[in-house]
Enzyme design. Structure first.
Site, PDB file in Angstrom:
ATOM      1  N   ASP A  80     -23.072 -32.901  -6.577  1.00  0.00           N
ATOM      2  CA  ASP A  80     -21.575 -33.251  -6.570  1.00  0.00           C
ATOM      3  C   ASP A  80     -20.638 -32.198  -6.316  1.00  0.00           C
ATOM      4  O   ASP A  80     -20.680 -31.139  -7.199  1.00  0.00           O
ATOM      5  CB  ASP A  80     -21.001 -33.742  -7.746  1.00  0.00           C
TER       6      ASP A  80
ATOM      7  N   ASP B 104     -22.223 -44.670  -8.125  1.00  0.00           N
ATOM      8  CA  ASP B 104     -21.976 -43.433  -8.712  1.00  0.00           C
ATOM      9  C   ASP B 104     -20.954 -43.328  -9.666  1.00  0.00           C
ATOM     10  O   ASP B 104     -19.723 -43.635  -9.060  1.00  0.00           O
ATOM     11  CB  ASP B 104     -21.783 -42.308  -7.467  1.00  0.00           C
ATOM     12  N   GLY B 105     -21.205 -43.474 -10.874  1.00  0.00           N
ATOM     13  CA  GLY B 105     -20.164 -43.125 -11.932  1.00  0.00           C
ATOM     14  C   GLY B 105     -20.269 -44.312 -13.016  1.00  0.00           C
ATOM     15  O   GLY B 105     -20.066 -45.519 -12.821  1.00  0.00           O
ATOM     16  N   GLY B 106     -20.512 -43.789 -14.148  1.00  0.00           N
ATOM     17  CA  GLY B 106     -20.479 -44.691 -15.330  1.00  0.00           C
ATOM     18  C   GLY B 106     -21.822 -45.592 -15.528  1.00  0.00           C
ATOM     19  O   GLY B 106     -22.036 -46.371 -16.202  1.00  0.00           O
TER      20      GLY B 106
ATOM     21  N   SER C  70     -27.470 -36.402 -11.783  1.00  0.00           N
ATOM     22  CA  SER C  70     -26.571 -35.772 -11.307  1.00  0.00           C
ATOM     23  C   SER C  70     -26.464 -34.237 -11.708  1.00  0.00           C
ATOM     24  O   SER C  70     -26.203 -34.280 -13.020  1.00  0.00           O
ATOM     25  CB  SER C  70     -25.182 -36.460 -11.088  1.00  0.00           C
TER      26      SER C  70
ATOM     27  N   GLY D  97     -25.219 -39.008 -14.176  1.00  0.00           N
ATOM     28  CA  GLY D  97     -25.073 -37.707 -14.803  1.00  0.00           C
ATOM     29  C   GLY D  97     -24.915 -37.687 -16.159  1.00  0.00           C
ATOM     30  O   GLY D  97     -26.104 -37.392 -16.906  1.00  0.00           O
TER      31      GLY D  97
ATOM     32  N   MET E 284     -17.200 -30.389  -5.263  1.00  0.00           N
ATOM     33  CA  MET E 284     -15.744 -30.843  -5.531  1.00  0.00           C
ATOM     34  C   MET E 284     -15.175 -29.526  -5.124  1.00  0.00           C
ATOM     35  O   MET E 284     -15.106 -28.643  -5.601  1.00  0.00           O
ATOM     36  CB  MET E 284     -15.436 -31.150  -7.128  1.00  0.00           C
TER      37      MET E 284
ATOM     38  N   HIS F 103     -23.314 -35.141  -2.206  1.00  0.00           N
ATOM     39  CA  HIS F 103     -22.026 -35.996  -2.175  1.00  0.00           C
ATOM     40  C   HIS F 103     -20.905 -34.826  -2.219  1.00  0.00           C
ATOM     41  O   HIS F 103     -20.321 -34.200  -3.005  1.00  0.00           O
ATOM     42  CB  HIS F 103     -21.952 -36.613  -3.590  1.00  0.00           C
TER      43      HIS F 103
ATOM     44  N   GLY G  39     -14.282 -37.244  -9.643  1.00  0.00           N
ATOM     45  CA  GLY G  39     -13.848 -35.833 -10.008  1.00  0.00           C
ATOM     46  C   GLY G  39     -14.324 -35.500 -11.310  1.00  0.00           C
ATOM     47  O   GLY G  39     -14.459 -34.186 -11.552  1.00  0.00           O
ATOM     48  N   PHE G  40     -14.919 -36.154 -12.136  1.00  0.00           N
ATOM     49  CA  PHE G  40     -15.513 -36.020 -13.350  1.00  0.00           C
ATOM     50  C   PHE G  40     -16.776 -36.826 -13.723  1.00  0.00           C
ATOM     51  O   PHE G  40     -16.532 -38.303 -13.368  1.00  0.00           O
ATOM     52  CB  PHE G  40     -14.343 -36.151 -14.616  1.00  0.00           C
ATOM     53  N   GLY G  41     -17.609 -36.279 -14.419  1.00  0.00           N
ATOM     54  CA  GLY G  41     -18.542 -37.092 -15.105  1.00  0.00           C
ATOM     55  C   GLY G  41     -18.202 -37.638 -16.253  1.00  0.00           C
ATOM     56  O   GLY G  41     -16.968 -37.565 -16.725  1.00  0.00           O
ATOM     57  N   GLY G  42     -18.938 -38.608 -16.781  1.00  0.00           N
ATOM     58  CA  GLY G  42     -18.581 -39.251 -18.195  1.00  0.00           C
ATOM     59  C   GLY G  42     -17.311 -40.262 -18.154  1.00  0.00           C
ATOM     60  O   GLY G  42     -16.943 -40.648 -19.405  1.00  0.00           O
TER      61      GLY G  42
ATOM     62  N   HIS H 147     -28.908 -35.589  -7.304  1.00  0.00           N
ATOM     63  CA  HIS H 147     -27.546 -35.874  -6.740  1.00  0.00           C
ATOM     64  C   HIS H 147     -26.742 -34.363  -7.006  1.00  0.00           C
ATOM     65  O   HIS H 147     -26.659 -33.811  -7.962  1.00  0.00           O
ATOM     66  CB  HIS H 147     -26.982 -36.920  -7.588  1.00  0.00           C
TER      67      HIS H 147
ATOM     68  N   MET I 130     -18.514 -45.428  -5.155  1.00  0.00           N
ATOM     69  CA  MET I 130     -17.951 -44.993  -6.623  1.00  0.00           C
ATOM     70  C   MET I 130     -17.437 -45.840  -7.467  1.00  0.00           C
ATOM     71  O   MET I 130     -16.860 -46.787  -7.204  1.00  0.00           O
ATOM     72  CB  MET I 130     -16.571 -43.919  -6.125  1.00  0.00           C
TER      73      MET I 130
ATOM     74  N   MET J 199     -17.243 -34.313  -2.235  1.00  0.00           N
ATOM     75  CA  MET J 199     -15.785 -34.799  -2.360  1.00  0.00           C
ATOM     76  C   MET J 199     -14.805 -33.783  -2.008  1.00  0.00           C
ATOM     77  O   MET J 199     -14.322 -32.875  -3.033  1.00  0.00           O
ATOM     78  CB  MET J 199     -15.813 -34.963  -4.156  1.00  0.00           C
TER      79      MET J 199
HETATM   80  C1  DX5 Z   1     -18.023 -38.097 -10.161  1.00  0.00           C
HETATM   81  C2  DX5 Z   1     -19.580 -38.002  -9.510  1.00  0.00           C
HETATM   82  C3  DX5 Z   1     -20.396 -38.236 -10.295  1.00  0.00           C
HETATM   83  C4  DX5 Z   1     -20.809 -37.998 -11.624  1.00  0.00           C
HETATM   84  C5  DX5 Z   1     -21.358 -39.366 -12.458  1.00  0.00           C
HETATM   85  O1  DX5 Z   1     -17.001 -37.807  -9.455  1.00  0.00           O
HETATM   86  O2  DX5 Z   1     -19.345 -37.996  -8.078  1.00  0.00           O
HETATM   87  O3  DX5 Z   1     -21.830 -38.220  -9.459  1.00  0.00           O
HETATM   88  O4  DX5 Z   1     -21.730 -36.977 -11.707  1.00  0.00           O
HETATM   89  O5  DX5 Z   1     -21.201 -38.837 -13.732  1.00  0.00           O
HETATM   90  P1  DX5 Z   1     -21.566 -40.173 -14.770  1.00  0.00           P
HETATM   91  O6  DX5 Z   1     -22.804 -40.410 -14.549  1.00  0.00           O
HETATM   92  O7  DX5 Z   1     -21.452 -39.171 -16.105  1.00  0.00           O
HETATM   93  O8  DX5 Z   1     -20.629 -40.922 -14.615  1.00  0.00           O
HETATM   94 ZN    ZN Z   2     -21.492 -38.106  -6.887  1.00  0.00          ZN
END
Ligand code: DX5
Ligand code: ZN
Length: 223
Positions: free
Chosen positions: A39, A179-181, A12, A201, A41, A70, A146-149, A37, A141, A72
């Site tokens: 994202d 997607d996510g974590g 991502s 990500g 937002m 994606h 909304g956020f990575g990490g 990917h 999801m 959002m």
């Molecule tokens: C979160 C995004 C994800 C994000 C994942 O809202 O949709 O695609 O980039 O990041 P990680 O892999 O760090 O959770």
């Molecule tokens: Zn995403």
């Protein structure tokens, strides 16, 4: 050694340093990752703002990989054309953001693109049962978008099992993406549960051996 990847890995761009976005795209291309990917937002559907269609159009010439957009964003039907023209291959919208989801999915298909539908962690799989025949991908999801990490929410696993069951029972061929974590430790279990695409990500960009990580998740190394 098995050379056929057991999943698609989709790094991502949200976790990239945007001042070096082009280099990040080229770097992803040097690994065996098959998708990128993207994202998007809007600060409305999710509390964060990332990038828009111009960013995608600008990096499109740098890669032949599948561009997995994606959205959002609230009322994503307003932007399907823009993201199709920017060079997306898949366009995924949130079920929660669409009043008339079938119509939005049709718009994506009319642009000649693959259509995905995403669910936030609190939305049940049952909410999209009636549209599964018409879509190419379901993006589950595993964090609140909304956020990575962020940390993977374990109850997501049951949703993957449910979707995989429905897919088999009904003989459908939509892809399941998570997607996510997602990281090196949970990736294998997710693929075992039926996931086809691992979006990653922070684990990808934070890795010191991105090529090895991708290969490992794809089941191409024993490591
Ligand atoms: C979160 C995004 C994800 C994000 C994942 O809202 O949709 O695609 O980039 O990041 P990680 O892999 O760090 O959770
Ligand atoms: Zn995403």
């Amino acid at each position: 050694m098995n050379t056929e990847p057991r999943c698609i890995v989709a790094p991502s761009m949200l976790s990239a340093d945007f001042s070096k976005a082009g280099e990040a795209v080229t770097m992803i291309g040097r690994t065996d990752a098959q998708w990128i990917h993207l994202d998007v937002m809007d600060g409305m559907f999710v509390p964060n703002i990332s990038f828009g269609s111009k960013f995608i159009a600008d990096i499109r010439p740098l890669s032949d990989l599948v561009f997995d957009t994606h959205l959002m964003v609230a009322q994503p039907e307003r932007y399907i054309k823009a993201f199709a023209e920017a060079g997306s291959d898949y366009i995924t919208v949130h079920a929660e953001a669409c009043l008339h989801l079938n119509r939005t999915v049709s718009m994506i298909h009319e642009e000649g693109k693959k259509a995905g539908v995403s669910l936030v962690p609190s939305t049940p799989v049952s909410s999209i049962e009636l549209i599964l025949d018409d879509i190419d991908l379901v993006l589950i999801m595993s964090v609140n978008p909304g956020f990575g990490g962020q940390k993977f929410i374990p109850s997501t696993m049951e949703k993957i099992h449910q979707l995989d069951r429905l897919r088999k029972e009904r003989g459908l061929d939509f892809k399941i993406s998570i997607d996510g974590g997602v990281n090196e430790s949970n990736g294998g279990l997710l693929v075992d549960a039926g996931v086809d695409i691992l979006v990653m990500g922070s684990a990808f960009f934070g890795s010191e051996d991105r090529e090895g990580l991708v290969k490992k998740l794809q089941g191409r190394t024993s490591g």
